[in-house]
Design an enzyme around this catalytic site. Structure first.
Site, short mmCIF file in Angstrom:
data_model
loop_
_atom_site.label_atom_id
_atom_site.label_comp_id
_atom_site.label_asym_id
_atom_site.label_seq_id
_atom_site.Cartn_x
_atom_site.Cartn_y
_atom_site.Cartn_z
N GLU A 234 -32.32 -35.37 8.11
CA GLU A 234 -33.33 -35.54 9.15
C GLU A 234 -32.53 -36.76 9.60
OE1 GLU A 234 -37.65 -35.80 10.65
OE2 GLU A 234 -37.34 -36.24 8.63
N SER A 359 -44.65 -42.39 7.39
CA SER A 359 -45.15 -43.67 7.77
C SER A 359 -44.50 -44.86 7.05
CB SER A 359 -46.66 -43.74 7.31
OG SER A 359 -46.81 -43.68 5.96
#
Length: 382
Positions: A234, A359
């Site tokens: 990613e 997060s």
């Protein structure tokens, strides 16, 4: 260490810049643009495997292309999820038939993808997914809900992490299925309106949606391993391209500070210098870690760095604007909708930077457990 580019890389930079200058244009249909990129072989340059209609380039030239693309007037990519996430995963875990079916279509820009991972009760805790897939002969029937799904409204396919073993928990019994999105009555996409007024994300509801049995990547029950491998793709070259955009935003904030006189405030001036210095550190860190296979902490460190940096830039942009930053250009014109200017959009959108994509708390846990070897965090503790 020398993080520069070779003379040959700079020659290639000129070629990439010239091609983009001749072809990139604002306002072009994004799907048509993907096909134009594909026809020139620019999709899949980092796959490491040729033969799908793509060209292959070394790491430094991938960086050069990404940087020049970010500097050009080319539209935002619609095919990056298929190109940068699914395709490397298929190359690593897919069957020959899956590669032959999907990689050429991605390389040509003909098929767009979205990612079906997060759920309302399983965002950062990906192992808590509840979307289920039941085998029905040569098909799976997929039912459940995904959320924060980028580009779902335009995608042709979605790779979905689903529970294929009834009664399984956590990392067990998961599979990664390739699901066609064109299934009226079985798949519903609902845009999510954000603070900015835009809808960059979606909810996706699956009600018995069909996926072929041969379109399970890595085999049934191996979804967790495949999903973690996918997430490893990613962040990488795209991080450096992202920093080009960050530099442009910082430049606009600096110019606004000079024009308004805010730069005369020593606190504001210190914050501007700090943002510039931290951006340089992020670039050096990205170049240093690029291509280091097996570095479990590198993606998490990069996400922590840029998420907080971009959020602070949004706050600084509003500080430079002063009290006028909270007033829209059409605030008092009731006949026209309220519109955000660039700095207001930056501030509001960046509030989510430390949440989406994992997060800050999750990134710190990954670094603590997988890199520093600290004791694992107890599960189920409030």
């Amino acid at each position: 260490m020398d993080y520069g580019f070779s003379a040959d890389d700079e020659v290639f930079r000129g070629e990439a810049r010239a091609w983009l200058g001749a072809h990139a244009r604002a306002g072009v249909d994004r799907r048509a643009w993907e096909r134009e990129l594909g026809s020139a072989g620019w999709i899949g340059i980092g796959w490491g495997e040729a033969g799908y209609g793509n060209r292959t380039l070394g790491l430094t030239r991938q960086v050069v292309w990404a940087e020049e693309y970010a500097r050009s007037s080319a539209p935002p990519r619609s095919g990056h999820i298929g190109e940068n996430l699914l395709a490397p995963t298929l190359i690593a875990h897919g069957s020959p038939e899956q590669k032959a079916r999907f990689l050429p279509a991605i390389a040509a820009g003909d098929e767009l993808w979205c990612q079906g991972y997060s759920e309302p009760g399983a965002g950062s805790d990906l192992a808590g997914v509840r979307t289920g897939a039941v085998r029905d002969g040569e098909w799976y029937r997929v039912s459940g809900q995904k959320i924060w799904t980028s580009l779902a409204q335009d995608a042709d396919w979605c790779f979905v992490l689903a529970r294929t073993e009834a009664g399984s928990r956590r990392h067990q019994g998961l599979s990664l299925l390739l699901v066609p999105m064109d299934q009226p009555g079985r798949i519903e996409v609902r845009p999510i309106r954000q603070l900015t007024g835009t809808s960059d994300f979606n909810e996706v509801f699956f009600d018995g949606a069909r996926a072929r049995a041969e379109h399970v990547v890595g085999g049934e029950g191996n979804g967790w391993q495949v999903a973690m491998s996918l997430l490893g793709f990613e962040r990488g070259v795209s991080t450096l391209a992202q920093q080009i955009g960050f530099a442009e935003e910082l430049g606009r904030v600096v110019r606004a500070a000079v024009d308004s006189g805010a730069v005369d405030d020593p606190v504001v001036r210190d914050r501007l210098v700090r943002q510039w210095a931290e951006l340089r550190v992020m670039r050096w860190n990205a170049l240093r870690t690029l291509g280091r296979a097996g570095d479990a902490g590198a993606p998490s460190v990069a996400k922590l760095l840029w998420g907080g940096w971009h959020q602070r830039l949004g706050e600084l942009a509003m500080a430079v604007r002063g009290v006028g930053g909270g007033v829209g250009p059409r605030e008092w014109d009731v006949s026209s909708p309220y519109e955000l200017d660039a700095f207001q959009h930056l501030f509001l959108f960046s509030r989510a930077d430390t949440v989406y994509g994992g997060s800050d708390q999750i990134q710190r846990t990954i670094i603590a457990e997988r890199v520093l070897g600290l004791p694992r965090e107890p599960k189920g503790v409030v």
